[in-house]
Design a protein around this motif. Structure first.
Motif, mmCIF file in Angstrom:
data_model
loop_
_atom_site.group_PDB
_atom_site.id
_atom_site.type_symbol
_atom_site.label_atom_id
_atom_site.label_comp_id
_atom_site.label_asym_id
_atom_site.label_seq_id
_atom_site.Cartn_x
_atom_site.Cartn_y
_atom_site.Cartn_z
ATOM 1 N N GLN A 232 -2.241 23.131 -38.332
ATOM 2 C CA GLN A 232 -3.432 22.546 -37.704
ATOM 3 C C GLN A 232 -3.351 22.559 -36.186
ATOM 4 N N HIS A 233 -2.148 22.420 -35.662
ATOM 5 C CA HIS A 233 -1.959 22.370 -34.208
ATOM 6 C C HIS A 233 -0.860 23.348 -33.820
ATOM 7 N N TRP A 234 -1.229 24.357 -33.043
ATOM 8 C CA TRP A 234 -0.242 25.355 -32.613
ATOM 9 C C TRP A 234 0.624 24.781 -31.516
ATOM 10 N N GLU A 235 1.810 25.346 -31.368
ATOM 11 C CA GLU A 235 2.607 24.942 -30.225
ATOM 12 C C GLU A 235 2.493 25.999 -29.159
ATOM 13 N N ASN B 210 3.706 22.139 -20.761
ATOM 14 C CA ASN B 210 3.746 22.094 -22.216
ATOM 15 C C ASN B 210 5.170 21.901 -22.712
ATOM 16 N N SER C 83 6.189 23.323 -35.628
ATOM 17 C CA SER C 83 4.775 23.557 -35.395
ATOM 18 C C SER C 83 3.995 23.065 -36.598
ATOM 19 N N SER C 84 2.685 23.079 -36.470
ATOM 20 C CA SER C 84 1.797 22.690 -37.561
ATOM 21 C C SER C 84 0.702 23.737 -37.672
ATOM 22 N N ASN D 24 -0.740 13.194 -29.388
ATOM 23 C CA ASN D 24 -0.988 14.022 -30.570
ATOM 24 C C ASN D 24 -0.551 13.221 -31.795
ATOM 25 N N TYR E 170 2.922 22.240 -27.122
ATOM 26 C CA TYR E 170 2.016 21.107 -27.055
ATOM 27 C C TYR E 170 1.909 20.611 -25.620
ATOM 28 N N ASP F 183 -2.695 23.148 -43.381
ATOM 29 C CA ASP F 183 -4.068 23.617 -43.223
ATOM 30 C C ASP F 183 -4.235 24.856 -44.093
#
Length: 96
Positions: A9-12, A49, A6-7, A20, A14, A93
């Motif tokens: 900045q971007h949740w999973e 997802n 995961s990131s 992305n 996806y 982040d």
């Protein structure tokens, strides 16, 4: 051991990994530098997802992933019955 990637900045999970750009960049670097196995799994909760699954065989590989992404990693074990694996979050982040 397998982890969801995961990131911050971007949740999973996806819903559009193909477009992305941030996660695609991380995946390319991880595959190139760390040589770990990366696969994708369908999410059981949200149809359509995906989760990114990274199989990390050693601490050395974990350090290589950190170097490849250029960020610290945070390992999270959520107590959610739907998650098969703990989550490795790329700490990209600022979170207070």
């Amino acid at each position: 051991m397998k982890f969801y990637l995961s990131s911050a900045q971007h949740w999973e999970s996806y819903n559009d990994l193909k477009n992305n750009k941030l996660m695609q960049k991380y995946l390319q670097e991880i595959k190139k530098e760390a040589g770990v196995e990366v696969t994708f799994e369908k999410d059981t909760k949200y149809e359509g997802n995906q989760h990114i699954v990274v199989d990390i065989p050693s601490m050395k590989a974990l350090v290589q992933i950190m170097k490849a992404t250029g960020y610290d990693l945070v390992i999270e074990q959520e107590f959610d019955e739907d998650n098969k694996y703990p989550i490795i979050c790329i700490y990209d982040d600022y979170i207070e």
